[in-house]
Motif scaffolding. Structure first.
Motif, PDB file in Angstrom:
ATOM      1  N   GLU B 502       6.601  80.988 -55.830  1.00  0.00           N
ATOM      2  CA  GLU B 502       7.080  81.426 -57.136  1.00  0.00           C
ATOM      3  C   GLU B 502       8.395  82.069 -57.273  1.00  0.00           C
ATOM      4  O   GLU B 502       8.734  82.877 -58.228  1.00  0.00           O
ATOM      5  CB  GLU B 502       6.004  82.344 -58.004  1.00  0.00           C
ATOM      6  CG  GLU B 502       4.810  81.405 -58.197  1.00  0.00           C
ATOM      7  CD  GLU B 502       3.952  82.233 -58.892  1.00  0.00           C
ATOM      8  OE1 GLU B 502       3.730  82.360 -60.216  1.00  0.00           O
ATOM      9  OE2 GLU B 502       3.098  83.073 -58.433  1.00  0.00           O
ATOM     10  N   VAL B 503       9.196  81.646 -56.505  1.00  0.00           N
ATOM     11  CA  VAL B 503      10.806  82.163 -56.472  1.00  0.00           C
ATOM     12  C   VAL B 503      11.163  82.096 -57.680  1.00  0.00           C
ATOM     13  O   VAL B 503      11.243  80.860 -58.218  1.00  0.00           O
ATOM     14  CB  VAL B 503      11.712  81.615 -55.254  1.00  0.00           C
ATOM     15  CG1 VAL B 503      12.903  82.210 -55.210  1.00  0.00           C
ATOM     16  CG2 VAL B 503      11.084  81.891 -54.073  1.00  0.00           C
ATOM     17  N   GLY B 504      11.802  83.213 -58.337  1.00  0.00           N
ATOM     18  CA  GLY B 504      12.561  82.869 -59.459  1.00  0.00           C
ATOM     19  C   GLY B 504      11.747  83.220 -60.938  1.00  0.00           C
ATOM     20  O   GLY B 504      11.988  83.281 -61.816  1.00  0.00           O
ATOM     21  N   LEU B 505      10.249  82.982 -60.475  1.00  0.00           N
ATOM     22  CA  LEU B 505       9.409  83.114 -61.641  1.00  0.00           C
ATOM     23  C   LEU B 505       8.654  84.317 -61.535  1.00  0.00           C
ATOM     24  O   LEU B 505       8.210  84.964 -62.716  1.00  0.00           O
ATOM     25  CB  LEU B 505       8.539  81.879 -61.733  1.00  0.00           C
ATOM     26  CG  LEU B 505       9.116  80.244 -61.685  1.00  0.00           C
ATOM     27  CD1 LEU B 505       8.308  79.403 -61.490  1.00  0.00           C
ATOM     28  CD2 LEU B 505       9.472  80.527 -63.283  1.00  0.00           C
ATOM     29  N   GLN B 506       8.134  84.859 -60.491  1.00  0.00           N
ATOM     30  CA  GLN B 506       7.218  85.741 -60.559  1.00  0.00           C
ATOM     31  C   GLN B 506       7.287  86.821 -59.372  1.00  0.00           C
ATOM     32  O   GLN B 506       7.483  86.283 -58.190  1.00  0.00           O
ATOM     33  CB  GLN B 506       5.617  85.328 -60.424  1.00  0.00           C
ATOM     34  CG  GLN B 506       4.608  86.227 -60.319  1.00  0.00           C
ATOM     35  CD  GLN B 506       4.579  87.159 -61.448  1.00  0.00           C
ATOM     36  OE1 GLN B 506       4.572  86.556 -62.680  1.00  0.00           O
ATOM     37  NE2 GLN B 506       4.564  88.697 -61.344  1.00  0.00           N
ATOM     38  N   SER B 632      15.472  79.742 -71.013  1.00  0.00           N
ATOM     39  CA  SER B 632      14.937  78.466 -70.871  1.00  0.00           C
ATOM     40  C   SER B 632      14.830  78.174 -69.294  1.00  0.00           C
ATOM     41  O   SER B 632      13.660  77.921 -68.827  1.00  0.00           O
ATOM     42  CB  SER B 632      15.576  77.426 -71.638  1.00  0.00           C
ATOM     43  OG  SER B 632      15.605  77.591 -73.163  1.00  0.00           O
ATOM     44  N   VAL B 633      15.703  78.327 -68.622  1.00  0.00           N
ATOM     45  CA  VAL B 633      15.692  78.117 -67.341  1.00  0.00           C
ATOM     46  C   VAL B 633      15.813  79.610 -66.582  1.00  0.00           C
ATOM     47  O   VAL B 633      16.929  80.396 -66.998  1.00  0.00           O
ATOM     48  CB  VAL B 633      17.229  77.438 -67.002  1.00  0.00           C
ATOM     49  CG1 VAL B 633      17.299  77.143 -65.338  1.00  0.00           C
ATOM     50  CG2 VAL B 633      17.328  76.024 -67.881  1.00  0.00           C
ATOM     51  N   THR B 640      23.286  80.976 -73.994  1.00  0.00           N
ATOM     52  CA  THR B 640      22.936  79.402 -74.611  1.00  0.00           C
ATOM     53  C   THR B 640      21.625  79.138 -73.848  1.00  0.00           C
ATOM     54  O   THR B 640      20.996  77.997 -74.437  1.00  0.00           O
ATOM     55  CB  THR B 640      23.915  78.209 -74.442  1.00  0.00           C
ATOM     56  OG1 THR B 640      24.454  78.321 -73.162  1.00  0.00           O
ATOM     57  CG2 THR B 640      25.192  78.395 -75.346  1.00  0.00           C
ATOM     58  N   ASN B 641      21.101  79.858 -73.006  1.00  0.00           N
ATOM     59  CA  ASN B 641      20.024  79.560 -72.384  1.00  0.00           C
ATOM     60  C   ASN B 641      18.863  80.161 -72.860  1.00  0.00           C
ATOM     61  O   ASN B 641      17.571  80.131 -72.514  1.00  0.00           O
ATOM     62  CB  ASN B 641      20.014  80.140 -70.832  1.00  0.00           C
ATOM     63  CG  ASN B 641      18.893  79.592 -69.851  1.00  0.00           C
ATOM     64  OD1 ASN B 641      18.434  78.597 -70.093  1.00  0.00           O
ATOM     65  ND2 ASN B 641      18.665  80.204 -68.966  1.00  0.00           N
TER      66      ASN B 641
END
Lengths: 513, 1107
Positions: B502-506, B632-633, B640-641
């Protein structure tokens, strides 16, 4: 000569570097206005008064138990309350701006909010300032009298509130102009009238101990509204609920969304869990969460055996030890994982039905008490039938009970009203419906009716009356009033509470006639 | 050698003299042109045949030559032009030096380049004198050119100092307290700010240092925040990071309104004046200054217990990182670590932990350590103190490197200096660093004989890609590193901070309800800071006559600050979907002064100096900030994300002050100095009807030692006194529109904007809070000024104070801002300087200062709280820093009252505990010089004053404080309640109080509390009060070894062997070296004391080279 040119040129430089704006230019704040249309004040006022969700209320009402540390609400160890007249000031300001721009509908909404404010305040303390309050803000009056308002008798406050609510309902009209920026009803005047009339009935019911007071004339007032639905419309469904909907947008999210405390320390009170279990009430599944041990054992979230509470009146170490055992239900994870979750209700359709049912029982109106009561339960269960969207951290989706489950629940023999226990049943159902909602209303209902009985058996309870653990009847006056309005608050204490300002004093509202 | 040869070698001489002598033994004279009379001695055997004198200008020179035996006498009765130059010891030209012929009234002064011309006769005595320098006498005899180097007067008391508006005055004439710190003291031991070097140096100046990047130190002068001025230009944004310390010539501290009255409203709290270096006439030099310091260890850091791990009530078992159940809610009140257990493989108690291998197919059964068993799919691991050194393991050695170069050069028209500096810091927190770069050019140029241009332009850039988040909060570092982590968790196991897959997420961590993995914070939650600052000034001075000049000075400060914050996905305490916010703030201010100066000496006994000026000050702040609502990303940090519409806000603040001012200084009979100033400010921050005020000051000083014969040992004695009245010119220092009652923005709900009405009301026609400042002082020098002492007593009467009186909030307003109440602020400042030891090779110079100030309530205007009460608790005569805490109920003799449940009862009223201001602050600087070696030692500290310590409170609460390791804890872990709160229970009776919490009636009877409570629950509910007994207020007393520098300066002799360097020195330097304090676990000197980066000890070296 050459030097003189130099001199001249630098004197010119000096003028150039000096700013030449007139001082009057600076007398306007470019960032904030000094006047405002009332429609710009309304959303703030609505956010203040429709935000009724607070776990503090839940601890005092034995719904929930706080396990981080000893909580004064949970142990009835509170002393002073706080006034929030700055909230009333927002309403008064809206009323003032409404008069300035001649948009009277905002004025009548202000009457409703003022009434709602002062009823909430007087229920906590007893006599409080009202008729002489807000004079400084209203009239720029800074006289000693205006800065130190006298306290009004509680009865007089209620009389004023009843008249104001009536006036608001009678006066709101399409000719009073559009209501803009309305977060609650989108400017729908009929729905506002429904809310005001329904709330008017709640206020009347809160005076049930003074039903025979000829000045207040409660039964007649109650009947006047209920018997004239054309003039005095009431809530007709949950769609009319006076409630603030939350959204997954910054500043508009559920107040406990993402709360670290909520993720750990809000447990279900055993008395409430047992009440729901005893009635096979599926709302347990959406209020609470299965215990860790039950989940480990593979029990599903719709299994009543997966839930267990802890005694909120027990000393904190016992509560913590039980939590550490993995056998206590927390509140449902939607309260901290769902940004929208359920709306914050000021007053709902179900409560109106319970009021009508109780009014029938009390003989104020005619009708079928049980149908009102069943309609109340049905509406409440539909309101709480939370549909879980797939969301981060929420392990299951979809509703946890269906309309069929509601019918099954209602068909149980324990549900319909039984002679002699009607009030208890009505208030108990109202209590169940107000979990994490409707502010301190269940506490005030308990003070008025004694139902349901709040557990004070545990050793953590601080408040005692004659050596016996007891639920407090009120809050002591705020410390700032003791400091800032000492003469008036002391007069109010003397005239109401022979034993002084303490939390067990019985105010006029709670004194049976 | 003969005369002819000599005279040809001196072509300036307008005379040709030919002598024909057969033998000349000795020539003792060189230039007969200037001689009234000359005797040429010749050998006794010489035969003089002829002497011929040929003159070119008889009008100038009519010599008489007489011969007697072997003597030649040439006599002139004319005077001649003597030329020359006067400089100081650093070869800087001294303009304005008085050159007089002794015994006459003839004289002149040196020009801007230090040159002079005077007609004198042979044998005349020229007297060169200049304030601040030792006068020098020369007998005209031998040449027409005299290059004079004046020595600075060792008596510092006659130095010339920079005062308000950059007006130079003789220090002994000053009528108020002022202290000067030489820029040299800032050169060696570097602190991140130019203010850091001032700590402990100035009586009355209290600086609370900060360990955080680009955080302003807390600075108070006589208890108030002073104005910062750079080269005469006020700098209201006062960023001490933007000034390159190596550019500072000197710092003058004007200690109160009396000294700073000429600045008007902005000078109400005194001022700190920075004077920057300009260059030196006749000197071309390159100077390199380089310091590198290593932050090798902590001076003060939380010391945590390592005997108990995470958990609660002695129970812990990892479940899912939610903190629920057996995880114990995130507390550090878990089971004892390193418990022996013969039934496990490791021999220690084994429990499932966050890094346990997980196997859904295996169910491990284990003992919780209290005899009960539990099961888990996580493999139990030894419960040992793996993380005993978490704090040391997490933090790294910080580096602070300062390098600067300065080039000075000059021509006959002027001189200038260019400098560049860079400060690089590698933080003690991983992945943090900062750079601070400065460029500056400054100089003086004579545009014509009468017009002089002086200016400076500086550019400063401050930038960091990541400033650590500090304080008490879920996304701050020390919170996660030193408080909410038990020794069972080894911080080194957390370096892979993403959850697997979950790199970048958790992020992964042992508890994700409350806490964040510290490495995740350091590498993913980034705070960027970029700031550009341009500032400078230009002044033109036109010298009409010797006495009269006009100066135009304009200076500006222009700043932009951009801050970015990256909040990653899964950050606890943030949006689970991450966020990004950015803000831009610009500041611009410009101050223009036009100053007419007149100086005249009417007689020996009457000297006058006067100025009249006009000034304009304009200030503008603009800002814009925006943030996303979710990303969003993940990991993409730009607006703008945003998932939802971005939110933003902006502001514009402008203010202007127009001023007129005048200053008159009189010197009478060489020892009495009278000074008066007046300034009229008209300000935009107040209503038009009420926006102009006049600020006067008057002062007198008398140098008694110049007028009276005093005992031999007293070499200097001066008394002084000044009175001034200044007001603040505004209702709020930060909000120029504070006098306008407006709506505020309220929460925007679901896209609907909203306003709220502030219930604090500013009443109309407020007068700015006003200070009448009076101070008197005495300066004494004894034993030929080997020891100097300066004592100041000041008393500020503060009236028209802005006071929020609180009506009953039921009036509609919760507070009303009115002019009310009077305070008295009083204090003493002592400064001692001396040279206890002074020999040829060894010298010890020492400076010691100590000071205090306190404020009392003098009178109360409104009896809102009862007659004589300033607020609910303080009354007339009380110090306003009297501390009231709301911690409990107490018996008449002060014993804590405990309720039936064994817990202290909630407070009904606040009770007094002491005072928060320090009793005294002090500093002591020492310099020891032995030959080429110089040792500087500086210590400082505070005495008294109570400070709240969040660090200690939270540690006791959380279970990490050393004091929580005790028998009660052992009992509580075993499920026993054994802790009895020391206090009394009320068995009968009751008490009544007045509205100030004073007892009115009391019939209470007590018995000792005997109800035991569970220690852990008690600590969690109360933070340990009053078991700790101090409610976590600690005495602020401390002593700190602030700086030590040991410098070796290469001697001229050693350097003469090579051509490269003119001067060189090398130093060993140390900062923040030792601390003796009553506050555990934190640095009392630190601003805030709430989980800032721990205070570190810095050691390093400095090189200074000139070539």
């Amino acid at each position: 000569m050459k030097n003189n040119y130099w001199l001249l040129s630098f004197l010119l430089l000096g003028c150039f570097f000096s700013s030449c704006k007139k001082f009057s230019y600076y007398q306007i704040n470019p960032n904030l206005p000094t006047q405002a249309d009332p429609s710009l004040l309304l959303p703030n006022v609505e956010q203040i008064f429709f935000s009724t969700i607070s776990v503090e209320n839940e601890f005092s009402c034995r719904y929930m138990v706080y396990s981080e540390s000893a909580d004064n609400g949970q142990y009835y160890g509170w002393t002073r309350g706080t006034f929030n007249y700055t909230n009333l000031s927002q309403v008064i300001k809206m009323e003032q701006e409404a008069a300035r721009v001649n948009k009277p509908n905002y004025k009548y909404l202000s009457k409703f909010f003022s009434s709602y404010f002062i009823v909430g305040t007087t229920q906590m303390f007893g006599d409080v300032p009202y008729s002489q309050a807000e004079q400084s803000l209203l009239n720029n009056n800074f006289s000693a009298a205006a800065l130190h308002p006298v306290y009004d008798k509680q009865e007089a406050i209620y009389l004023q509130v009843l008249n104001d609510l009536k006036l608001a309902s009678d006066s709101l009209s399409a000719s009073g102009g559009l209501i803009n920026n309305d977060l609650i009803y989108g400017g729908n005047i009929t729905q506002w009238k429904k809310a005001i009339n329904s709330y008017y009935l709640r206020v009347l019911m809160s005076l049930s101990l003074h039903a025979n007071d000829p000045t207040l004339n409660i039964a007649q007032r109650f009947n006047e509204i209920v018997s004239n639905p054309a003039k005095y419309p009431l809530f007709e469904s949950n769609a009319d609920n006076a409630q603030l909907q939350y959204y997954d947008i910054a500043g508009s999210r559920y107040p406990y969304f993402n709360s670290s405390e909520a993720k750990i320390y809000y447990l279900m009170d055993n008395s409430f869990v047992q009440l729901l279990k005893g009635l096979n009430d599926p709302r347990l599944f959406v209020y609470g969460a299965p215990t860790i041990n039950a989940t480990s054992a593979g029990l599903t979230p719709t299994d009543f055996n997966a839930y267990n509470g802890v005694q909120g009146s027990a000393v904190i170490s016992v509560i913590q030890q039980q939590q550490s055992s993995g056998n206590v239900s927390q509140i449902n994870s939607r309260y901290y994982f769902e940004p929208a979750n359920e709306p914050s209700v000021l007053m709902g359709y179900s409560e109106l039905q319970f009021l009508l049912s109780e009014a029938v029982i009390r003989g104020w109106i005619t009708g079928d008490a049980n149908s009102y009561y069943i309609a109340g339960i049905t509406a409440a269960m539909q309101f709480s039938d939370y549909s879980f969207p797939a969301a981060q951290g929420v392990p299951y989706t979809g509703p946890l009970y269906s309309d069929n489950d509601i019918q099954t629940y209602l068909s149980q023999p324990a549900i319909p009203l039984k002679a002699g226990t009607e009030i208890q049943q009505i208030i108990t159902q109202k209590y169940i419906s107000m979990f994490m909602n409707t502010g301190l209303q269940p506490f005030f209902e308990n003070l008025r009716t004694g139902f349901p009985v709040f557990d004070v058996a545990g050793a953590g309870i601080i408040n005692q009356v004659n050596g016996v653990n007891a639920v407090p009847k009120r809050w002591m006056y705020p410390i700032d009033e003791i400091g800032n309005n000492a003469v008036n608050v002391n007069n109010a204490i003397k005239s109401q509470y022979p034993n002084g300002d303490n939390i067990n004093g019985v105010m006029w509202l709670l004194q049976p006639q | 050698m003969n005369f002819t040869t000599f005279f040809k070698a001196a072509p300036d001489v307008p005379l040709n003299l030919q002598l024909a002598l057969t033998r000349l033994r000795k020539v003792t004279c060189r230039n007969p042109v200037l001689f009234k009379s000359v005797i040429i001695r010749v050998n006794i055997t010489a035969l003089i045949t002829a002497i011929t004198l040929m003159q070119t200008s008889a009008a100038v020179f009519t010599p008489k030559i007489s011969l007697a035996e072997r003597n030649v006498t040439i006599t002139s009765n004319n005077s001649f032009a003597i030329k020359g130059k006067v400089s100081d010891q650093k070869n800087q030209p001294l303009p304005g030096v008085s050159v007089k012929i002794k015994g006459t009234t003839n004289g002149t002064v040196t020009d801007l380049s230090g040159n002079y011309t005077i007609n004198a006769n042979n044998g005349d005595v020229l007297v060169f004198s200049f304030i601040g320098f030792v006068s020098q006498e020369i007998t005209i005899g031998q040449t027409a050119n005299y290059y004079i180097q004046l020595k600075e007067d060792a008596k510092a008391l006659t130095e010339v100092v920079v005062t308000a508006l950059n007006i130079k005055k003789e220090k002994k004439s000053l009528t108020y307290a002022l202290q000067v710190v030489d820029g040299e003291t800032l050169e060696k031991v570097k602190t991140p700010t130019a203010l850091g070097g001032l700590v402990g140096q100035v009586a009355g100046l209290d600086i609370q240092t900060t360990t955080d990047f680009f955080q302003n130190p807390g600075i108070t002068l006589r208890g108030q925040t002073p104005l910062i001025v750079i080269d005469g230009v006020p700098d209201p944004t006062a960023d001490p990071y933007k000034i390159n310390a190596d550019d500072i010539e000197s710092i003058t501290v004007l200690k109160g309104a009396a000294g700073a009255a000429l600045y008007g409203s902005i000078g109400i709290n005194g001022a700190i004046l920075y004077t920057t270096k300009r260059g030196k006439k006749g000197v071309t030099e390159v100077e390199l200054n380089s310091s590198t310091m290593f932050q090798t260890g902590f001076l003060a850091v939380p010391k945590v217990q390592t005997q108990y791990g995470d958990g609660n009530n002695g129970i812990y078992s990892y479940q899912n990182g939610s903190g629920n159940g057996l995880e114990g809610g995130g507390w550090v009140w878990g089971p004892a670590l390193n418990q022996k257990d013969p039934n496990t493989a490791s021999g220690y108690l084994e429990l499932p932990q966050f890094n346990s291998p997980y196997n859904p197919n295996v169910t491990y059964t284990y003992d919780l350590g209290n005899g009960t068993t539990a099961t888990s799919h996580y493999k139990p691991l030894p419960w040992i103190s793996r993380g005993a050194n978490n704090i040391d393991n997490f933090f790294q050695t910080g580096i602070m490197s300062d390098n600067s170069i300065a080039i000075t050069t000059s021509s006959d028209k002027g001189y200038f200096r260019i400098s560049a500096a860079n400060n690089y810091q590698k933080g003690v927190v991983p992945n943090t660093s900062l750079n601070n770069s400065s460029f500056s050019i400054a100089g003086t140029y004579n545009l014509s004989q009468k017009l002089t241009l002086d200016g400076r332009l500086s550019y400063n850039r401050q930038y960091s890609d990541n400033i650590p988040t500090t304080g008490y909060g879920q996304n701050t570092l020390l919170y996660n590193v030193a408080l909410w982590i038990g020794a069972d968790v080894d911080i080194r196991d957390l370096k892979n901070y993403w959850a697997p897959g979950e790199v970048g997420l958790q992020q992964s961590y042992y508890n994700l309800s409350y806490y964040n993995n510290p490495y995740f914070l350091a590498y993913q939650q980034l705070n960027g800071y970029h700031s550009d600052k341009t500032f400078g000034n230009l002044s033109l001075n036109y010298q009409f006559t010797k006495d009269l000049s006009l100066k135009l000075r304009s200076g500006f400060n222009s700043n932009t600050v951009n801050e970015d914050e990256d909040y990653p996905y899964s950050l606890i305490g943030g949006n689970p979907d991450g966020n990004f916010s950015t803000s831009d703030a610009t500041h611009f201010d410009i101050t223009t002064d036009l100053i007419l100066t007149y100086k005249h000496k009417f007689s020996n006994n009457f000297n006058l100096s006067a100025i009249a000026g006009a000034a304009s000050f304009f200030n503008e702040d603009k800002g814009l900030s925006a943030s996303t609502d979710g990303l969003s990303v993940p990991g993409q940090y730009y607006l703008t994300n945003s998932i939802n519409p971005i939110t933003g806000s902006n502001y514009l603040d402008q203010r202007q002050i127009n001023s007129l001012y005048a200053n008159l200084d009189l010197e009478l009979y060489h020892f009495i100095y009278l000074s008066g100033t007046a300034r009229r400010d008209q300000t935009s921050t107040l209503p038009l009807a009420n926006n102009a005020f006049i600020y006067p000051s008057v002062g007198v000083s008398a140098v008694l030692s110049d007028a009276f014969k005093l005992p031999e040992f007293i070499s200097f004695l001066k008394v002084r006194s000044t009175w001034a009245q200044v007001n603040s010119g505004a209702i709020s220092a930060t909000n120029p529109y504070a006098s306008i009652n407006t709506y505020n923005n309220a929460n925007k709900f679901n896209g609907v904007s909203s306003l709220s009405y502030p219930t604090s009301y500013d009443t109309p026609n407020l007068i700015p809070n006003t200070v009448q400042s009076w101070e008197s002082g005495l300066a004494i020098g004894v034993l030929k000024n080997r020891l100097n002492a300066d004592v100041t007593y000041f008393r500020n009467l503060e009236f028209n104070n802005f006071q929020n009186i609180t009506p009953s909030q039921t009036s509609g307003y919760s507070s009303l801002l009115v002019n009310a109440n009077e305070f008295v602020n009083k204090g003493f400042e002592f400064v001692l300087n001396g040279s206890p030891i002074k020999t040829d090779n060894f010298q010890w110079t020492s400076g010691f200062n100590f000071s205090n100030n306190h404020t009392w309530v003098k009178s109360v205007t409104y009896d809102t709280y009862g007659a004589g009460y300033y607020n609910q608790y303080l009354k007339v005569g009380d110090r306003i820093d009297k501390l009231y805490v709301s911690e409990g109920q107490f018996s008449a003799d002060g014993k804590l009252i405990v309720g039936a449940n064994g817990y202290p009862l909630s407070a009904l009223y606040s009770t007094p505990m002491g005072y928060t201001d320090p009793n005294w602050i002090y500093g002591w600087q020492n310099t020891f010089n032995y030959k080429n070696i110089s040792l500087n030692i500086s210590v400082d500290g505070r005495l008294g004053g109570l400070n709240y310590s969040t660090v200690n409170e939270k540690m006791a609460w959380g279970g990490t404080a050393l004091s929580t390791v005790n028998q009660y804890r052992i009992d509580a872990n075993a499920g026993k309640s054994t802790f009895i709160v020391p206090g009394e229970v009320v068995v009968s009776g009751s008490a009544t109080y007045d509205s100030h919490g004073n007892l009115l009636t009391d019939t209470r009877k007590y018995a000792p509390n005997t109800t035991p409570v569970n220690y852990i629950s008690y600590m969690e509910s109360t933070g340990g009060n009053p078991y700790q007994n101090n409610y976590f207020y600690y005495s602020g007393t401390y002593l700190k070894l602030r700086t030590v520098s040991l410098t070796y300066t290469f001697s001229k002799k050693m350097l003469s062997k090579q051509k490269a360097f003119k001067a060189a020195s090398v130093s060993l330097i140390g900062n923040n070296l030792l601390l003796f304090s009553k506050l555990p676990n934190a640095d009392p000197d630190q601003l805030g004391n709430s989980y800032e980066t721990p205070s570190t000890r810095s050691i390093g070296f400095n090189f200074n080279l000139k070539f």
